[in-house]
Scaffold this motif. Structure first.
Motif, mmCIF file in Angstrom:
data_model
loop_
_atom_site.group_PDB
_atom_site.id
_atom_site.type_symbol
_atom_site.label_atom_id
_atom_site.label_comp_id
_atom_site.label_asym_id
_atom_site.label_seq_id
_atom_site.Cartn_x
_atom_site.Cartn_y
_atom_site.Cartn_z
ATOM 1 N N HIS A 168 32.244 61.297 14.218
ATOM 2 C CA HIS A 168 31.668 61.108 15.701
ATOM 3 C C HIS A 168 30.184 61.244 15.517
ATOM 4 C CE1 HIS A 168 31.175 65.307 14.816
ATOM 5 N NE2 HIS A 168 30.669 65.691 16.001
ATOM 6 N N HIS A 190 34.453 73.628 18.298
ATOM 7 C CA HIS A 190 34.660 74.162 16.933
ATOM 8 C C HIS A 190 35.751 75.393 16.537
ATOM 9 C CE1 HIS A 190 31.546 71.754 15.439
ATOM 10 N NE2 HIS A 190 30.751 72.049 16.294
ATOM 11 N N ASP A 220 24.146 66.248 14.001
ATOM 12 C CA ASP A 220 24.476 66.763 12.568
ATOM 13 C C ASP A 220 25.245 65.955 11.628
ATOM 14 O OD1 ASP A 220 26.362 67.981 14.579
ATOM 15 O OD2 ASP A 220 27.199 69.150 13.012
ATOM 16 N N HIS A 221 25.941 65.054 12.156
ATOM 17 C CA HIS A 221 26.706 64.191 11.260
ATOM 18 C C HIS A 221 25.797 62.914 11.176
ATOM 19 C CE1 HIS A 221 30.083 66.601 11.523
ATOM 20 N NE2 HIS A 221 29.579 67.123 12.591
#
Ligand SMILES: [Zn+2]
Ligand SMILES: [Zn+2]
Length: 309
Positions: free
Chosen positions: A92, A236, A96-97
């Protein structure tokens, strides 16, 4: 840091090694190796980036800040000469990715071929936006590498050389896709970021194969079990949720990652100890009830780990 050093020195004094008259590296190395992770190296602070390697093919999952050191490593191979071909799959597009991509050096080297993949249709728009002023000084059009975009079909296998990858949906506030990688009967399941709000086979439905007959699973453990109750819909999970799934589905080995960025190494170590207590109590309860339960080899992941399958 001071408290950590004090703990290490105290442990050294208590080990009796400090009293040896001829102290050498032979004594020091085993002592360092005996220290718990949070006192010796820590769990790591980069955001998600995982590489899956097979004999003929390598594929990268996500472009978190971990892709920056991986880029330097790739420069030692064909990528350093502008002859590299890199495949990057996205779960996604949360920051942070993605945040490591502008610092992934192979993308600036002419001759390299970079392929981006995602289920989400916004893939190309997202990547072009990252390399747009004023976010980054080098515009997308001036990147040295040849870049191409590829859509992945939900739950449809896609071949990457001798690797086969299939996207399955995870439980996250914006759509997020985990991946099942297979090669010669071995399976790796990537289950990050997920709240794992669907756990029963009925709830998981078409996404159940992500969790079945897996040799190595990487799972989201951002929170402790108590925090998952406080943070419903934050997307999460806690290790105990993954362990229940793994024990039911017969996962052989499991690693937990995506620890909360606000957590110290000590807090992550405590969350791991809490998960250990939970896992041991589940095993004991199953034994008492005479139920057969699948035992899982597991730990919290540390940055830079290499796991051969
Ligand atoms: Zn996310
Ligand atoms: Zn994330």
């Amino acid at each position: 840091m001071r408290a950590r050093m004090k703990d290490v020195v105290t442990r050294f004094a208590e080990s009796g090694m400090g009293k040896k008259s001829a102290l050498s590296l032979d004594h020091v190395e085993p002592f360092l190796a005996s220290l718990p992770q949070h006192l010796y190296g820590g769990f790591g602070g980069n955001t998600p980036c995982i590489e899956v390697r097979a004999a003929q093919q390598r594929a990268i999952i996500d472009g978190g800040s971990g892709i920056r050191p991986l880029g330097y490593e790739l420069l030692r191979g064909p990528c350093g000469k502008g002859q590299g071909e890199v495949h990057i799959l996205f779960t996604h597009f949360h920051w942070d990715h993605l945040i490591g991509l502008p610092f992934f050096v192979p993308i600036f080297i002419p001759g390299n071929k970079i392929h981006f993949y995602a289920v989400q249709p916004e893939l190309e728009e997202v990547i072009r936006t990252i390399f747009k002023k004023p976010f980054f000084p080098v515009p997308f059009e001036y990147l040295g590498a040849e870049i191409s975009f590829h859509r992945l079909e939900p739950r449809k296998p896609k071949a990457f050389g001798d690797l086969m990858a299939t996207p399955y949906q995870l439980d996250h506030p914006d759509p997020c896709w985990g991946f099942r990688f297979e090669r010669e009967g071995m399976a790796y399941a990537h289950c990050v970021d997920t709240e794992a709000s669907r756990v029963t086979p009925e709830e998981l439905g078409p996404d159940l194969p992500l969790y079945q007959n897996v040799d190595l699973m990487v799972f989201d453990a951002q929170y402790t079990l108590m925090e998952t109750i406080e943070k419903i819909d934050w997307g999460h999970a806690a290790a105990s949720i993954g362990l229940d799934l793994a024990m039911r589905e017969g996962v052989k080995r499991m690693l937990f990652m995506h620890h909360d960025p606000a957590s110290s190494d000590e807090k992550i170590a405590e969350a791991e100890a809490e998960a250990r207590r939970y896992y041991d109590s589940q095993l004991r309860a199953a034994k008492r009830a005479g139920k057969k339960i699948h035992e899982v080899e597991w730990s919290f992941a540390t940055e830079g780990m290499v796991i051969p399958l």
